[in-house]
Every structure is written in structure tokens, then in C-alpha cells.
Enzyme design. Structure first.
Site: not given
Ligand SMILES: Cc1cc(CN)n(C)n1
Length: 325
Positions: A32, A213
Site C-alpha cells: 500500500d 495509491d
């Protein structure tokens, strides 16, 4: 050192999971770039919350006495727990004493997603949640030992992609890489995206402040951009029950073009066609949604699966490199 690890998609490419050795156990973690905690399901997680998950056993680690962590994500999910130092290996790249955040509590979204054994944060360590002292991300731990202080993401639609650490594999992209400088003030890989177009043609306007992201499934863009996009989809409608734009699954979606670092990238309409809202398969939920309330745009997996991205700390100012796959 350098290395490569597979990024395996869940259904609908909801997230991508990578095999990581933590202590003596291999766990499937969600890499992430939008957060900075490496946390894992563990033998300390209540059995009622951890059934079906692989578990880190902290007995192989060194407990960081008095250290705790507690993280909440933009989708309302979260977890918390205690901290150990242990060996972490990603694609052959080893951090010998990495802060491993063992979960003692996880939210229902994590409890239910048995493909996911935790997260490996790749944002900047400034937003790590460990108290009383923030801990380094895996990338920060190994950065100095990598052939080059960078990692790349090559995610795919409905197929395994890769994360590479320490090198750029030129076979994974076409054309040149265009770079943008990153503003690290908020701890994200944050930059300014430029013009956009719906369908085809020349880009105009500006998407503006955005983050890359890998941990977010969709693309979240300014309302003006999103309205311009769905104005070109006859059956599209904002459905407050679903919390976003939906359309007839039978309708073909237009491409979305976005300019980054002077180069225009095309996200195909088929990639923007995210998933049916229910088992009937009649109504679908779009991969482009509004960024209302977020404070910036998010270029998540819907975007990332059509580009090759370099997360580059080779210079004093971090930068992002984008190339077509
Ligand atoms: C678990 C998780 C991670 C992210 C992105 N940083 N979200 C939105 N949810």
C-alpha cells in the site's frame, strides 16, 4: 540487493496481494503506497477475527516493549496491536530487523477478506502510526542496501503483476518514463496531475493534487472531471445507495486520458468498468468516482493497472516516474 515479488489480484482487482516472509511464516500482504505501517494478522489476533488467515507468530521476534499501533484507512477499515522486530523478506530483499506490527484487533473488512493477511505500507515513514516512536517502512529499512533506492509497480487487470525493488526492468514498459516531483508533506507519493480528456482528443483543464495509491481500488477525481466523464455514459447515474456512479453493465465506457509529467496516459474504458453492484450483473459500479471529502485525488489500482510506475528516491526530492505498459 534487489528483488521482484508477484502482485496477485483478488476478484475484480479489489486489491493485490504479495507473498512476504515475516519471521518464519509466509503471509499474503497488500502493498500500500498510501500508508506506512507493516501490520500482520498474528497469533495474538482473537481467533474469532483471524479464522482463515495466515498468522505471524511473534515468538520469533523481539518485542518492542510499550510500543503500540492503531491505524484507520480511508475506506473505514482499521486495525491495532503491538510491535515486534523481526526478519522480513520480499522477493529476496531482506530487512533483518523490520518493525512488524502484530494485530491484536482488526475491523470486519479485514476479518472477512481471508485472502489478506495484512498490509505492507510503502508511503513515507512520517505517517507510520506506531507510538511512542514512528517506525520505518520496509522500503526505508532496505533503501540504503538496494542497488538503487527505488521500487516499481507493474499491476495488471485480472492477472499477476510485480513489484520490483532496487532496479527498473525496461521490459515492463514501452516508450519513455515521464517523471513528476513528489511533495512528501502529507507522507504520501503526492504530486500534481495535469490535463485530462474523456474518450479521445487533446487534454485540457487540470486534475490537480493527487496521490499514487496502490492500496486504493478505484480512481477518485474532482467532481467536475467525474461529471464530464459520466456525461458520456448514457445510462450513468449517481446512486446514493451505492455511494457512487453506476451504469448498465452492457454499456461500453469511454477511455480516460490524463497528462502526467508532460505525457498523456490512457486508461481504457474496459479498465474503468469495475464490477457489478449485485449478482444480477445488470448494474455496474464505475472505477472513476468523486474525491469529495478526501482532500485530494487518488490514482488507485484502476489507473495503476495500465501504467508502469517508478517510486524513486534516487534524488533529494522524491519523484514518481510513469510509463505506458
Ligand atoms: C486497507 C486500505 C488501504 C487503503 C489505501 N491506503 N485503503 C483505502 N484501505
Amino acid at each position: 540487493q534487489s528483488g521482484e515479488v508477484a502482485a496477485n489480484p483478488e476478484q475484480y482487482d479489489e486489491s493485490y496481494l504479495c507473498p512476504v516472509q515475516v519471521g518464519q511464516t509466509t503471509l499474503n500482504l497488500d502493498f500500500d503506497t498510501g500508508s506506512a505501517d507493516l501490520w500482520v494478522f498474528s497469533t495474538l489476533t482473537p481467533k474469532s477475527e483471524s479464522t482463515g488467515h495466515s498468522l505471524y507468530n511473534p515468538s520469533t521476534g523481539t518485542k518492542k516493549s510499550g510500543y503500540t499501533w492503531d491505524i484507520s484507512y480511508g475506506d473505514g477499515s482499521g486495525a491495532s496491536g503491538t510491535v515486534y522486530a523481526d526478519k522480513v523478506v520480499v522477493g529476496g530483499v531482506t530487512a533483518t530487523s523490520q518493525a512488524v506490527e502484530a494485530a491484536t484487533s482488526v475491523s470486519s473488512q479485514f476479518e472477512q477478506d481471508t485472502d489478506n493477511d495484512g498490509l505492507l505500507g510503502l508511503a513515507f515513514s512520517s505517517i507510520n502510526t506506531v507510538e511512542p516512536q514512528a517506525q520505518k517502512t520496509f522500503f526505508d529499512s532496505v533503501k540504503g542496501s538496494l542497488a538503487k533506492p527505488l521500487f516499481t509497480a507493474d499491476l495488471k487487470k485480472g492477472a499477476a503483476g510485480t513489484y520490483d525493488f532496487g532496479y527498473i526492468d525496461s521490459s515492463k514498459y514501452t516508450g519513455s518514463i515521464s517523471y513528476v516531483n513528489v511533495n512528501t508533506a502529507n507522507g504520501f507519493w503526492e504530486f500534481t496531475a495535469s490535463g485530462y480528456a474523456v474518450g479521445s482528443g487533446s487534454v485540457s483543464g487540470s486534475v490537480g493534487d493527487a496521490i499514487a495509491d496502490t492500496g486504493t481500488t478505484l480512481m477518485y477525481l474532482p467532481t467536475t472531471v467525474v461529471q464530464a466523464y459520466y456525461n458520456k455514459v448514457d445510462s450513468a447515474d449517481y446512486d446514493s445507495n451505492q455511494g457512487g456512479y453506476t451504469y448498465d453493465c452492457s454499456e461500453n465506457l469511454p477511455n480516460f486520458l490524463i497528462s502526467l509529467g508532460g505525457k498523456t496516459f490512457t486508461v481504457s474504458g474496459t479498465d474503468i468498468n469495475f464490477a457489478p453492484v449485485d449478482s444480477s450483473g445488470e448494474t455496474c459500479f464505475g472505477g472513476i468516482q468523486e474525491n469529495t471529502g478526501i482532500g485530494m485525488s487518488i490514482l488507485g489500482d484502476i489507473f495503476l493497472k495500465s501504467v508502469f510506475v517508478v517510486f524513486d528516491q534516487t534524488q533529494s526530492t522524491p519523484r514518481l516516474g510513469f510509463a505506458a505498459q
